[in-house]
Design an enzyme around this catalytic site. Structure first.
Site, PDB file in Angstrom:
ATOM      1  N   TYR A 142       0.820  -1.216   0.000  1.00 16.99           N
ATOM      2  CA  TYR A 142       0.000   0.000   0.000  1.00 16.99           C
ATOM      3  C   TYR A 142       0.851   1.261   0.000  1.00 16.99           C
ATOM      4  O   TYR A 142       0.389   2.319  -0.421  1.00 16.99           O
ATOM      5  CB  TYR A 142      -0.915   0.032   1.224  1.00 16.99           C
ATOM      6  N   LYS A 192       3.237 -15.210   1.842  1.00 20.61           N
ATOM      7  CA  LYS A 192       3.574 -16.113   0.748  1.00 20.61           C
ATOM      8  C   LYS A 192       5.081 -16.256   0.714  1.00 20.61           C
ATOM      9  O   LYS A 192       5.764 -15.785  -0.192  1.00 20.61           O
ATOM     10  CB  LYS A 192       2.981 -15.631  -0.575  1.00 20.61           C
ATOM     11  N   ASP A 225      -2.707 -18.021   0.368  1.00 28.74           N
ATOM     12  CA  ASP A 225      -3.726 -18.632  -0.504  1.00 28.74           C
ATOM     13  C   ASP A 225      -4.345 -19.857   0.176  1.00 28.74           C
ATOM     14  O   ASP A 225      -5.563 -20.049   0.162  1.00 28.74           O
ATOM     15  CB  ASP A 225      -3.147 -18.979  -1.886  1.00 28.74           C
ATOM     16  N   ASP A 249      -6.300  -7.202   3.695  1.00 31.32           N
ATOM     17  CA  ASP A 249      -7.452  -6.562   3.047  1.00 31.32           C
ATOM     18  C   ASP A 249      -8.355  -7.643   2.444  1.00 31.32           C
ATOM     19  O   ASP A 249      -9.569  -7.647   2.648  1.00 31.32           O
ATOM     20  CB  ASP A 249      -6.934  -5.609   1.966  1.00 31.32           C
ATOM     21  N   ASP A 253     -12.099  -9.342   4.152  1.00 31.63           N
ATOM     22  CA  ASP A 253     -13.388  -9.326   3.440  1.00 31.63           C
ATOM     23  C   ASP A 253     -13.953 -10.743   3.359  1.00 31.63           C
ATOM     24  O   ASP A 253     -15.146 -10.962   3.560  1.00 31.63           O
ATOM     25  CB  ASP A 253     -13.219  -8.772   2.015  1.00 31.63           C
TER      26      ASP A 253
HETATM   27  C1  IPM Z   1     -10.460  -1.421   3.737  1.00 36.39           C
HETATM   28  C2  IPM Z   1     -10.737  -0.752   2.410  1.00 36.39           C
HETATM   29  C3  IPM Z   1      -9.611   0.230   2.156  1.00 36.39           C
HETATM   30  C4  IPM Z   1      -8.329  -0.559   1.967  1.00 36.39           C
HETATM   31  C5  IPM Z   1      -9.833   1.199   0.983  1.00 36.39           C
HETATM   32  C6  IPM Z   1     -11.136   1.954   1.111  1.00 36.39           C
HETATM   33  C7  IPM Z   1      -8.679   2.141   0.823  1.00 36.39           C
HETATM   34  O1  IPM Z   1     -10.881  -1.719   1.423  1.00 36.39           O
HETATM   35  O2  IPM Z   1     -10.363  -0.716   4.750  1.00 36.39           O
HETATM   36  O3  IPM Z   1     -10.364  -2.652   3.765  1.00 36.39           O
HETATM   37  O4  IPM Z   1      -8.049  -1.079   0.886  1.00 36.39           O
HETATM   38  O5  IPM Z   1      -7.602  -0.685   2.953  1.00 36.39           O
HETATM   39 MG    MG Z   2     -10.889  -3.727   2.116  1.00 32.61          MG
END
Ligand code: IPM
Ligand code: MG
Length: 368
Positions: A142, A192, A225, A249, A253
């Site tokens: 990032y 990884k 993975d 990230d 999710d």
């Molecule tokens: C998160 C989001 C952020 C990220 C974006 C909005 C920059 O996806 O907080 O997970 O990628 O970190």
């Molecule tokens: Mg995210």
């Protein structure tokens, strides 16, 4: 002593609506639990760009550095898709994370009993699930340099750099081990190392910190993975997962969706202790700004309300009050109240964002 200070940054899309419900909860704690906060509010993301031409002004950044905790709603929206990268709404959030040095991002994935049927996985795979992903938040791909789109001969090349120093890995590993001790005492570190040198270093440093300082905690390592695969196969094998910024990230999710309720999950981003002993901290829901439903009363305020519960626990040392708030949320869900994101059961009418907030406050009242 003066009240603890909170900076509220509702942001874009559904951010302001869900934050309005959090304000009710904050006011309740002030009125009924003698826990008043000095609350200030400011702009971040697209709304800050509209007002000031930048997704986060220096003044707001300075305020965020001074307060005891920041509470953020969500940033972004289609209106801002074509903006230059440097002023996109997301840059406001990334600047907060980087300049406050919030290196440990805590993302719980918890399956609420009343919602176990919402998962895309079988109920027995997710019922009772309670894992904590700790995502490194201030480094890795990032932020690594070089980055950009460059000309190379007669074509363009896009470059981002994965970069981790030993100390960056060590501090987030410590956060994971400390937290594991208060939970199931198990950490799984994901990288990884089979293809990335930074992954080899990650694995080595996590192991070294473990052996030297946390030998009592059970540690395992997994390729990220394979970790994604194991998370969907049998998520209850995990307690704390620690991983880098990008893998975190993705995996967070995935883990959030296992619980069937992205609109329910909070997060905390923590940095080093300030002079008053509290960690630098920013709390935000895991979900985004959901521009498609903004302003319709369909948003679920629970993730943002539970983010405030995390603030009570991690910034203000009020674990009991955090539990009170979490139990109030459980109680409304057990009563069958559902915002529009949680429909699926026969005959259930959705409640609005504000009705959900009011119902949670009513349960808080009932808890006294
Ligand atoms: C998160 C989001 C952020 C990220 C974006 C909005 C920059 O996806 O907080 O997970 O990628 O970190
Ligand atoms: Mg995210």
């Amino acid at each position: 002593m003066s009240n603890p200070s909170l900076l509220i940054l509702p942001g874009d899309g559904i951010g302001p609506e869900v934050m309005a419900e959090v304000r009710k909860v904050i006011d309740w704690f002030g009125a009924k639990r003698d826990m008043a906060f000095d609350v200030s509010e400011d702009l971040v993301g697209g709304c800050a760009y509209d007002a000031h031409g930048t997704p986060l002004t220096d003044e707001t950044m300075a305020k965020a550095q001074e307060v005891d905790a920041v509470l953020l709603g969500a940033v972004g929206g289609p209106k801002y898709d074509t903006l230059d990268f440097s002023v996109k709404p997301e840059r406001g959030l990334l600047r907060l994370r980087k300049e406050m040095d919030l290196y440990a991002n805590l993302r719980p994935a918890q399956c609420f009993d009343a919602l176990a049927d919402f998962s895309s996985l079988k109920k027995d795979v997710v019922a009772g699930l309670d894992i904590m992903i700790i995502r490194e938040l201030t480094s890795g791909v990032y932020f690594g340099e070089p980055r950009g789109v460059f000309k190379e001969g007669n074509e363009r090349v896009g470059i981002n750099t994965q970069r981790y120093t030993e100390s960056e890995i060590a501090r987030v590993a410590r956060s994971a081990f400390e937290l594991a001790r208060k939970r199931g005492n198990k950490v799984c570190s994901m990288e990884k190392a089979n293809v990335m040198e930074s992954g080899v270093l990650w694995r080595d440093v996590v192991q070294e910190i473990h052996d030297a300082e946390y030998p009592d905690v059970e540690l395992s390592h997994m390729y990220a993975d394979a970790g994604a695969m194991q998370l969907t196969r049998w998520p209850k094998q995990f307690d704390v997962i620690v991983t880098d910024n990008l893998f975190g990230d993705l995996l967070s999710d995935l883990a959030a969706m296992l619980t069937g309720s992205l609109g329910m999950l909070p997060s905390a981003s923590l940095g080093a202790p300030m002079a008053n002993g509290r960690p630098k901290a920013l709390y935000e829901p895991v979900h985004g700004s959901a521009p498609d439903i903004a302003g319709t009363g369909k948003a679920n305020p629970i993730a943002c309300i539970l983010s405030f519960a995390m603030a009570l626990r991690y910034s203000f040392d009020k674990g009991d009050e955090a539990t009170r708030l979490e139990e109030a949320v459980n109680a409304v869900l057990a009563d069958g109240l559902r915002t529009a994101d949680l429909l699926g059961e026969d005959g259930v009418q959705p409640v609005s964002t504000a009705e959900m907030g009011d119902a949670i406050v009513a349960k808080l009242d009932a808890s006294l």
